[in-house]
Scaffold this active site. Sequence first.
Site, PDB file in Angstrom:
ATOM      1  CG  HIS A 173      -1.907  -1.163   1.183  1.00  0.00           C
ATOM      2  ND1 HIS A 173      -3.121  -1.124   0.520  1.00  0.00           N
ATOM      3  CD2 HIS A 173      -1.818  -2.411   1.705  1.00  0.00           C
ATOM      4  CE1 HIS A 173      -3.737  -2.289   0.644  1.00  0.00           C
ATOM      5  NE2 HIS A 173      -2.961  -3.092   1.360  1.00  0.00           N
ATOM      6  CE1 TYR A 227      -0.178  -4.298   8.542  1.00  0.00           C
ATOM      7  CE2 TYR A 227      -0.715  -2.074   9.245  1.00  0.00           C
ATOM      8  CZ  TYR A 227      -1.052  -3.229   8.569  1.00  0.00           C
ATOM      9  OH  TYR A 227      -2.253  -3.308   7.913  1.00  0.00           O
TER      10      TYR A 227
END
Length: 361
Positions: A65, A333
């Site tokens: 993303h 992450y």
Amino acid sequence: MIKVTRSNKPAISVFRVCALAASMSVFATATLYFAGVFNGDKVTAQAFVDLQQGSTVHAGFRRAHAKGLCVSGNFESTGLLSAYSTATVFKQGSTPFIGRFSIAGNNPTAPDLKAPVRSLAFVVNTATEDEWRVAMNTPPVMAVATPDAFYKQLQALSPDPATGKRDPAKISAFFKAHPESKAFNQWKAGYTPANSFATEQYNSINAFYLHNAQGEKQAVRWQAVPSMSEHEVAVLDKQSPDALQQQLISQIEKQPVRFDLKFTLADSNDDENNPTIPWPSSREVINAGSLVITGWGFQNEGACGAQNFDPLVLPKGMSATADPILRARGAAYAQSYRRRATETLLNKSKTSQEGAGDASN
């Protein structure tokens, strides 16, 4: 008076960068450890992020993303979830948030309309003990239930280095070997991307627990349901590589964009630890409140650019389930954040050194 010479400046700058990088590495390692990555799992966060970033590294950007747009506004809570959670964010009232809309992929210049998945992430009560980070995607369920299977899914979907194209036979073989993907594939077959970030529906996918004042817990999933319909949004320029971003900017400048956060409550028949199984539509749904988006900014300038939207950062009154995919998300992450943050610092140091050199010439 001590005079700092040209030769001293780079040394000081490099020292600071190394110190900051070391600090981030310690933070990331701790995050990975507590997320369960160093417990003998077949797939590490490093290997997972390596696969996501592909053969071309876009330094300073997210490994997944990578292309996104910052947004900001307020979460206006209805107070209806306060019976299920002691989290302050669910008390009736308004709380500022920063967020980000994005498309799937590791290329920050990819065409918006070519991405198969869109995402909405946000954080409220930033840098407090009541901080709540959220990362949602358009699919309502995962195709697989374990990090190892997800890694293999990404491998199957990755383009062949020789042809630059995906191998249909490899993809078919993967899904045939994973019957738990049925619900995901049914959703995919019937999914038509919306003509706007503002009219997509985004899903938590994984389940979480709410904890009330009596110590009782309730498993939930949630959706960000758009208030606007397709015919209400600004015109989409389908020829532009930044079509979705441009349209969203135009829409926000015209009027606020709203989403209702609707929480689905699991019952005893639902498995909160398996993200591949959709919960029945007959389950109770509570409207926790509305995300009201009133501002925007480019990700290299806005507050969301440096934000890590780790869904395991939860306020008091919420906790993570034992879902293996959810637990692995925090580790991935953290790994992605460490890499891009280090690259950004090194780039700033290089620019600073070059500027110092130019000034002394």
